[in-house]
Design a protein around this motif. Structure first.
Motif, PDB file in Angstrom:
ATOM      1  N   THR A 107      -7.521   4.321   6.551  1.00 49.47           N
ATOM      2  CA  THR A 107      -7.912   5.732   6.485  1.00 49.47           C
ATOM      3  C   THR A 107      -7.765   6.240   5.068  1.00 49.47           C
ATOM      4  O   THR A 107      -7.041   5.671   4.248  1.00 49.47           O
ATOM      5  CB  THR A 107      -7.050   6.572   7.441  1.00 49.47           C
ATOM      6  N   GLY A 108      -8.421   7.380   4.811  1.00 48.95           N
ATOM      7  CA  GLY A 108      -8.354   7.981   3.485  1.00 48.95           C
ATOM      8  C   GLY A 108      -9.452   7.452   2.596  1.00 48.95           C
ATOM      9  O   GLY A 108     -10.470   6.935   3.049  1.00 48.95           O
ATOM     10  N   GLY A 109      -9.251   7.586   1.314  1.00 49.62           N
ATOM     11  CA  GLY A 109     -10.247   7.118   0.361  1.00 49.62           C
ATOM     12  C   GLY A 109     -11.196   8.222  -0.049  1.00 49.62           C
ATOM     13  O   GLY A 109     -11.122   9.366   0.418  1.00 49.62           O
ATOM     14  N   THR A 110     -12.108   7.879  -0.920  1.00 54.75           N
ATOM     15  CA  THR A 110     -13.029   8.868  -1.489  1.00 54.75           C
ATOM     16  C   THR A 110     -14.417   8.767  -0.890  1.00 54.75           C
ATOM     17  O   THR A 110     -15.324   9.458  -1.332  1.00 54.75           O
ATOM     18  CB  THR A 110     -13.124   8.661  -3.008  1.00 54.75           C
ATOM     19  N   GLY A 111     -14.632   7.890   0.065  1.00 52.47           N
ATOM     20  CA  GLY A 111     -15.952   7.728   0.650  1.00 52.47           C
ATOM     21  C   GLY A 111     -15.912   6.675   1.729  1.00 52.47           C
ATOM     22  O   GLY A 111     -14.896   6.494   2.411  1.00 52.47           O
ATOM     23  N   GLY A 112     -17.018   5.932   1.876  1.00 54.71           N
ATOM     24  CA  GLY A 112     -17.076   4.880   2.867  1.00 54.71           C
ATOM     25  C   GLY A 112     -16.090   3.753   2.564  1.00 54.71           C
ATOM     26  O   GLY A 112     -15.750   3.504   1.407  1.00 54.71           O
ATOM     27  N   VAL A 113     -15.642   3.061   3.603  1.00 56.26           N
ATOM     28  CA  VAL A 113     -14.661   1.992   3.457  1.00 56.26           C
ATOM     29  C   VAL A 113     -15.327   0.663   3.833  1.00 56.26           C
ATOM     30  O   VAL A 113     -16.017   0.566   4.851  1.00 56.26           O
ATOM     31  CB  VAL A 113     -13.434   2.217   4.356  1.00 56.26           C
ATOM     32  N   THR A 114     -15.127  -0.371   2.992  1.00 55.80           N
ATOM     33  CA  THR A 114     -15.601  -1.722   3.286  1.00 55.80           C
ATOM     34  C   THR A 114     -14.408  -2.663   3.349  1.00 55.80           C
ATOM     35  O   THR A 114     -13.360  -2.395   2.755  1.00 55.80           O
ATOM     36  CB  THR A 114     -16.598  -2.210   2.225  1.00 55.80           C
ATOM     37  N   TYR A 115     -14.587  -3.801   4.050  1.00 56.48           N
ATOM     38  CA  TYR A 115     -13.481  -4.717   4.297  1.00 56.48           C
ATOM     39  C   TYR A 115     -13.883  -6.142   3.909  1.00 56.48           C
ATOM     40  O   TYR A 115     -15.052  -6.527   4.004  1.00 56.48           O
ATOM     41  CB  TYR A 115     -13.085  -4.699   5.780  1.00 56.48           C
ATOM     42  N   GLU A 116     -12.890  -6.916   3.479  1.00 55.22           N
ATOM     43  CA  GLU A 116     -13.105  -8.327   3.174  1.00 55.22           C
ATOM     44  C   GLU A 116     -11.835  -9.115   3.474  1.00 55.22           C
ATOM     45  O   GLU A 116     -10.735  -8.556   3.525  1.00 55.22           O
ATOM     46  CB  GLU A 116     -13.504  -8.523   1.708  1.00 55.22           C
ATOM     47  N   PRO A 155       0.829  -1.199   0.000  1.00 50.70           N
ATOM     48  CA  PRO A 155       0.000   0.000   0.000  1.00 50.70           C
ATOM     49  C   PRO A 155       0.862   1.246   0.000  1.00 50.70           C
ATOM     50  O   PRO A 155       1.949   1.288   0.558  1.00 50.70           O
ATOM     51  CB  PRO A 155      -0.809  -0.143   1.292  1.00 50.70           C
ATOM     52  N   THR A 156       0.383   2.274  -0.665  1.00 52.24           N
ATOM     53  CA  THR A 156       1.112   3.535  -0.713  1.00 52.24           C
ATOM     54  C   THR A 156       0.895   4.293   0.575  1.00 52.24           C
ATOM     55  O   THR A 156      -0.125   4.149   1.256  1.00 52.24           O
ATOM     56  CB  THR A 156       0.612   4.384  -1.895  1.00 52.24           C
ATOM     57  N   ALA A 204      -9.207  -3.504   2.165  1.00 47.27           N
ATOM     58  CA  ALA A 204     -10.113  -2.365   2.317  1.00 47.27           C
ATOM     59  C   ALA A 204     -10.385  -1.766   0.943  1.00 47.27           C
ATOM     60  O   ALA A 204      -9.473  -1.663   0.116  1.00 47.27           O
ATOM     61  CB  ALA A 204      -9.511  -1.323   3.246  1.00 47.27           C
ATOM     62  N   SER A 205     -11.624  -1.357   0.701  1.00 51.94           N
ATOM     63  CA  SER A 205     -12.010  -0.756  -0.572  1.00 51.94           C
ATOM     64  C   SER A 205     -12.799   0.515  -0.295  1.00 51.94           C
ATOM     65  O   SER A 205     -13.655   0.555   0.592  1.00 51.94           O
ATOM     66  CB  SER A 205     -12.862  -1.712  -1.410  1.00 51.94           C
ATOM     67  N   SER A 206     -12.481   1.560  -1.077  1.00 54.46           N
ATOM     68  CA  SER A 206     -13.197   2.830  -0.997  1.00 54.46           C
ATOM     69  C   SER A 206     -13.251   3.407  -2.398  1.00 54.46           C
ATOM     70  O   SER A 206     -12.227   3.840  -2.940  1.00 54.46           O
ATOM     71  CB  SER A 206     -12.496   3.791  -0.042  1.00 54.46           C
ATOM     72  N   GLY A 207     -14.441   3.389  -2.983  1.00 55.27           N
ATOM     73  CA  GLY A 207     -14.526   3.810  -4.375  1.00 55.27           C
ATOM     74  C   GLY A 207     -13.706   2.880  -5.249  1.00 55.27           C
ATOM     75  O   GLY A 207     -13.854   1.667  -5.217  1.00 55.27           O
ATOM     76  N   SER A 208     -12.808   3.454  -6.024  1.00 53.46           N
ATOM     77  CA  SER A 208     -11.941   2.652  -6.876  1.00 53.46           C
ATOM     78  C   SER A 208     -10.608   2.337  -6.205  1.00 53.46           C
ATOM     79  O   SER A 208      -9.756   1.683  -6.803  1.00 53.46           O
ATOM     80  CB  SER A 208     -11.680   3.382  -8.202  1.00 53.46           C
ATOM     81  N   GLU A 209     -10.430   2.813  -4.971  1.00 56.54           N
ATOM     82  CA  GLU A 209      -9.161   2.579  -4.284  1.00 56.54           C
ATOM     83  C   GLU A 209      -9.204   1.295  -3.466  1.00 56.54           C
ATOM     84  O   GLU A 209     -10.263   0.829  -3.047  1.00 56.54           O
ATOM     85  CB  GLU A 209      -8.836   3.764  -3.366  1.00 56.54           C
ATOM     86  N   ARG A 210      -8.021   0.743  -3.231  1.00 57.44           N
ATOM     87  CA  ARG A 210      -7.903  -0.532  -2.530  1.00 57.44           C
ATOM     88  C   ARG A 210      -6.613  -0.524  -1.703  1.00 57.44           C
ATOM     89  O   ARG A 210      -5.567  -0.094  -2.180  1.00 57.44           O
ATOM     90  CB  ARG A 210      -7.883  -1.666  -3.549  1.00 57.44           C
ATOM     91  N   ALA A 211      -6.701  -1.023  -0.485  1.00 53.84           N
ATOM     92  CA  ALA A 211      -5.521  -1.138   0.382  1.00 53.84           C
ATOM     93  C   ALA A 211      -5.513  -2.539   0.993  1.00 53.84           C
ATOM     94  O   ALA A 211      -6.571  -3.122   1.243  1.00 53.84           O
ATOM     95  CB  ALA A 211      -5.544  -0.076   1.479  1.00 53.84           C
ATOM     96  N   ASP A 241      -4.750   9.167   0.170  1.00 54.05           N
ATOM     97  CA  ASP A 241      -4.812   7.815  -0.368  1.00 54.05           C
ATOM     98  C   ASP A 241      -5.295   6.849   0.708  1.00 54.05           C
ATOM     99  O   ASP A 241      -4.971   6.986   1.884  1.00 54.05           O
ATOM    100  CB  ASP A 241      -3.435   7.370  -0.866  1.00 54.05           C
ATOM    101  N   LEU A 242      -6.080   5.828   0.273  1.00 52.98           N
ATOM    102  CA  LEU A 242      -6.556   4.798   1.190  1.00 52.98           C
ATOM    103  C   LEU A 242      -5.369   3.945   1.633  1.00 52.98           C
ATOM    104  O   LEU A 242      -4.606   3.456   0.792  1.00 52.98           O
ATOM    105  CB  LEU A 242      -7.610   3.933   0.498  1.00 52.98           C
ATOM    106  N   ALA A 243      -5.204   3.734   2.936  1.00 51.72           N
ATOM    107  CA  ALA A 243      -4.045   2.979   3.433  1.00 51.72           C
ATOM    108  C   ALA A 243      -4.311   2.492   4.850  1.00 51.72           C
ATOM    109  O   ALA A 243      -5.116   3.059   5.585  1.00 51.72           O
ATOM    110  CB  ALA A 243      -2.784   3.843   3.418  1.00 51.72           C
ATOM    111  N   PHE A 244      -3.634   1.385   5.199  1.00 53.74           N
ATOM    112  CA  PHE A 244      -3.599   0.913   6.585  1.00 53.74           C
ATOM    113  C   PHE A 244      -2.393   1.544   7.266  1.00 53.74           C
ATOM    114  O   PHE A 244      -1.337   1.728   6.635  1.00 53.74           O
ATOM    115  CB  PHE A 244      -3.487  -0.616   6.628  1.00 53.74           C
ATOM    116  N   PRO A 245      -2.479   1.845   8.540  1.00 58.05           N
ATOM    117  CA  PRO A 245      -1.363   2.530   9.219  1.00 58.05           C
ATOM    118  C   PRO A 245      -0.133   1.651   9.419  1.00 58.05           C
ATOM    119  O   PRO A 245       0.956   2.168   9.625  1.00 58.05           O
ATOM    120  CB  PRO A 245      -1.973   2.945  10.568  1.00 58.05           C
ATOM    121  N   ASP A 246      -0.273   0.321   9.359  1.00 57.91           N
ATOM    122  CA  ASP A 246       0.861  -0.547   9.664  1.00 57.91           C
ATOM    123  C   ASP A 246       1.867  -0.636   8.527  1.00 57.91           C
ATOM    124  O   ASP A 246       3.025  -1.011   8.756  1.00 57.91           O
ATOM    125  CB  ASP A 246       0.357  -1.953  10.011  1.00 57.91           C
TER     126      ASP A 246
END
Length: 618
Positions: free
Chosen positions: A156-165, A41-42, A209-216, A126-131
Motif C-alpha cells: 500500500t501507499g506510493g505515488t501511483g500504480g504499484v508493480t511487482y517482481e 521497509p519503513t 513492489a515499486s511505485s514511482g521511485s519508491e520500493r518495498a 510510504d510504499l510498504a507491505f503490511p507484514d
C-alpha cells in the motif's frame, strides 16, 4: 495457511549407481538456505494538513484556540495581525492574484513546493507491505509437494500504480536449478504468486513492489515438504561393474550406459549364474522427493529385498545398499521395500557362457593415410542379439571428432570407417554393449601424411641477434613476420651484400601435412657467386650473398620446385662469407641428417605455424 512450491522433476528420477544414489540422497533432503539481509521497509504513516490559512503557534494546542462568543464581543484571533500591522487598502491582493480554488497549503508556490490538486509530501503514505518482514524475519509459508500455491502480496501507499517482481534472497536474481521459476509465476500488476510445489526444499525469495521511485520488499521463506511415498526407486549394478540399470517406482527398468545415460527400457535385468547384483535406492514421492530422510548416525534407511526364489540371498551393507546373490537359473521377481512402500522388478539369471569381451587379437591400432579411407572391425565374444557399438573419448564422454577427421562406427556390426586430412594420432575408445554388459577397447588411429606435393620455405637471417624477422614463401606469396602475427605481404626477401641467410625447406602433402621423414631435395641459386652451407645448430641451409642484385634460390624435389626471391642491396667494403659450393644437395646419407632435419623443422615452425594455420582457415 498451507502453501506449496513446485519443481518439475522427472517422475521416478534415476538415482544412478550405488555411489550416485548415496550422493543424490542429500539433494532429496530438506535444508534451510541462509537469507541475505536487505533494507527493512519503513512503516506506513499518514499526516493530515490543516485547512486554515494560518496555523497556531507551536505552544498553543488545538484546544487552546476557540471562536466562542465572549462578553463584549468575539474573542480576538491570536493569529490575526496586530492593529498596527493591518494591511493598507492599497496593499490588498488584486482580484487576478487571488488564490484559485485548490491552491491552498501545498499548492504551487507554497512552502512545501507541492503541485495543485496533488497530495503533499505530508499527505502521501510510504510504499510498504503490511507484514513488515526482514531478511532475518521473513514471512514463513509451508506447502507439501503437489500442493497448489496461490497467495497475493499487496503493498500500500506510493505515488501511483504499484508493480511487482520476484527476486532471490538478498535481492539477487533467482538462480539455481530453475525449479522455482518453472513452478511459480508472479503477476506483475496484482502481486499474485501461483503455481504447484514439486521440489521438497526451502525457497528464500523476495517480492519487490515499486511505485514511482519508491520500493518495498517482502521477504519470504517457502518450505516444501515431501509428499506421500509412492514407491522405491533404485540403481542396479552388476557385481563385475559392467552393467547398470535404473528401476523406477512402477518397476520400469532402464538400461544405462556410461557417458550416455538411459539407453532403453528392458523387461528384466540379465545376470549370469554365480554373479550378483547391488541394489541401492530410496522411497520417494510422486515428484521424486526422498520421503524417509535418515539421521546423522544412519543417513540411509535400511531397505529389504525379497525374491520369489527362496534360496536367493540379500545382504545389507552400511554403505546403503543390498547385494543379492542367486541360486539357480531362471527368471525371478525381486521386491525392494523401504519407508512403507515397495517396488518389484524381474531378473533373468542365465547359464554362465563365454564372457562378453572383444575377441582375442582385435587390433587396437588403426592406421591410415591422409586423404584415403580407412576401416577396421571390432568383433566381440559372448554377445547377444542386442549387441551395439558406440565411440567414446578417453575421458568417457561421447566422441566428437576434431576438424580434419571423419570417423564413425556401425552400431550393429562394429565396423569403424572414416577418412582424415590431418596427419596425426587420434585416441578414442570403441564400446560394445549387450545384455546390460559393456566392453571398452582403447584404440589409436594413426594417420600418416599423404605423398609429397609441394615445398613451403622459411627464411631468417643468420646471426640476427635479437631480431626475430622471418619470411615464409608459399607458391608465389612471400610473407614477412615480425610483430604482427598475421604477417605482411612483400615482393622479395630483403638482404644486404655479405649477409648470411638461413633457408628451411618444408615439404608438405596436398593437405599441408609435413612428412615425418626427411625429403631429399636440392637448393640452387641463379647467381653463381652465392655460397651455401649448413647451420649446425638448426640443420638449415645457409646462403651467403656476395653480389648485390636480385637472387632467386630454387628448391627442387621429384619434379617440384619452389623459387625464393631475394633482393640483395650493396654495402661498403668487401663482402665476407663461407667457401662457395654452388649448389647443396641434401640426400640424407649423412648420419646427422635426420637430427638436422628435425632441428630445421623446429626452428622454422615459429613463422610457418601462424602462416599455415591462417591459410587453413581461409
Amino acid at each position: 495457511m498451507q502453501q506449496s512450491c513446485p519443481r518439475r522433476l522427472r517422475h521416478g528420477a534415476a538415482i544412478g549407481a550405488a555411489v550416485a544414489v548415496v550422493a543424490a540422497s542429500s539433494a532429496f533432503g530438506i535444508g534451510a538456505t541462509a537469507a541475505v539481509a536487505d533494507d527493512a521497509p519503513t512503516s506506513a504513516s499518514t499526516t493530515t494538513a490543516s485547512t486554515t490559512t494560518a496555523t497556531a503557534p507551536a505552544s498553543v494546542s488545538a484546544t487552546d484556540v476557540t471562536t466562542d462568543d465572549q462578553p463584549g464581543g468575539t474573542a480576538p484571533d491570536p493569529t490575526s495581525a496586530h492593529p498596527d500591522e493591518a494591511v493598507a487598502p492599497d496593499e490588498a491582493v488584486a482580484p487576478d492574484e487571488a488564490v484559485a480554488p485548490g491552491e491552498g497549503a501545498g499548492g504551487e508556490g507554497s512552502a512545501d513546493g507541492g503541485v495543485a490538486g496533488e497530495p503533499t509530501a505530508e499527505q502521501r503514505a510510504d510504499l510498504a507491505f503490511p507484514d513488515g518482514t526482514t531478511a532475518d524475519a521473513p514471512l514463513l509459508l509451508e506447502a507439501t509437494a503437489g500442493d497448489a500455491v496461490d497467495r497475493t502480496f499487496t503493498a500500500t501507499g506510493g505515488t501511483g500504480g504499484v508493480t511487482y517482481e520476484l527476486r532471490g534472497a538478498g535481492g539477487k536474481p533467482i538462480v539455481g536449478d530453475g525449479s522455482f521459476e518453472n513452478d511459480f509465476t508472479l503477476d506483475p500488476s496484482t502481486g499474485r504468486l501461483s503455481g504447484t510445489a514439486r521440489l521438497a526444499t526451502v525457497h528464500d525469495f523476495q517480492v519487490v513492489a515499486s511505485s514511482g521511485s519508491e520500493r518495498a520488499v517482502e521477504h519470504v521463506r517457502l518450505t516444501v515438504r515431501p509428499g506421500a511415498p509412492v514407491g522405491v526407486t533404485f540403481a542396479v549394478s552388476a557385481s563385475d561393474g559392467v552393467g547398470l540399470w535404473q528401476v523406477e517406482t512402477d518397476g520400469t527398468i532402464w538400461e544405462q550406459a556410461a557417458g550416455q545415460g538411459r539407453v532403453r527400457i528392458v523387461p528384466e535385468v540379465p545376470v549370469f549364474e554365480g554373479s550378483s547384483l547391488v541394489l541401492a535406492g530410496l522411497a520417494v514421492d510422486a515428484y521424486g522427493n526422498r520421503t524417509t530422510p535418515g539421521g546423522e548416525d544412519d543417513p540411509y534407511p535400511r531397505s529389504t529385498v525379497t525374491s520369489t526364489v527362496p534360496d536367493d540371498r540379500a545382504v545389507w551393507s552400511d554403505s546403503g545398499s543390498n547385494t543379492v546373490s542367486f541360486s539357480g537359473t531362471g527368471v525371478r521377481t525381486l521386491t525392494v521395500s523401504e519407508g512403507g512402500v515397495s517396488t518389484s522388478f524381474r531378473v533373468d539369471v542365465g547359464t554362465a557362457t563365454e564372457s562378453f569381451a572383444f575377441a582375442a587379437g582385435t587390433r587396437t591400432r588403426v592406421t591410415g593415410t591422409a586423404g584415403e579411407p580407412f576401416s577396421a572391425d571390432f568383433p566381440v565374444t559372448g554377445a547377444g542379439d542386442d549387441l551395439r557399438y558406440t565411440l567414446r573419448s578417453p575421458e568417457g564422454t561421447p566422441y566428437n571428432a576434431p576438424d580434419g577427421l571423419e570417423v564413425r562406427i556401425d552400431p550393429r556390426s562394429g565396423t569403424l570407417t572414416g577418412s582424415a586430412t590431418l596427419a596425426r594420432t587420434f585416441h578414442l575408445s570403441v564400446v560394445a554393449t549387450g545384455g546390460g554388459v559393456e566392453a571398452v577397447l582403447p584404440v589409436e588411429l594413426a594417420v600418416a601424411p599423404a605423398a609429397f606435393d609441394h615445398f613451403t620455405a622459411s627464411v631468417r637471417m643468420a646471426d640476427a641477434g635479437e631480431r626475430t624477422d622471418t619470411w615464409t614463401v608459399e607458391g608465389d606469396t612471400v610473407t614477412h613476420f615480425r610483430s604482427d602475427p598475421a604477417g605482411d605481404r612483400v615482393d622479395v626477401v630483403p638482404a644486404r651484400q655479405g649477409d648470411r641467410m638461413v633457408v628451411f625447406a618444408i615439404p608438405e602433402d596436398r593437405f599441408g601435412n609435413t612428412p615425418t621423414r626427411p625429403v631429399d631435395h636440392t637448393i640452387t641459386s641463379d647467381v653463381a657467386s652465392d655460397r651455401f652451407g649448413v647451420e649446425q645448430s638448426s640443420g638449415g641451409t645457409t646462403v651467403t650473398f656476395t653480389h648485390a642484385s636480385r637472387h632467386v634460390v630454387t628448391i627442387r624435389y621429384e619434379g617440384g620446385s619452389l623459387a625464393v626471391p631475394f633482393e640483395v642491396s650493396p654495402v661498403a667494403g668487401p663482402a665476407t662469407g663461407h667457401a662457395a659450393t654452388g649448389t647443396l644437395a641434401y640426400t640424407g646419407s649423412d648420419s646427422s641428417g635426420p637430427l638436422a632435419w628435425a632441428l630445421g623443422l623446429l626452428a622454422a615452425g615459429g613463422g610457418l605455424l601462424v602462416h599455415r594455420l591462417r591459410r587453413r582457415r581461409i
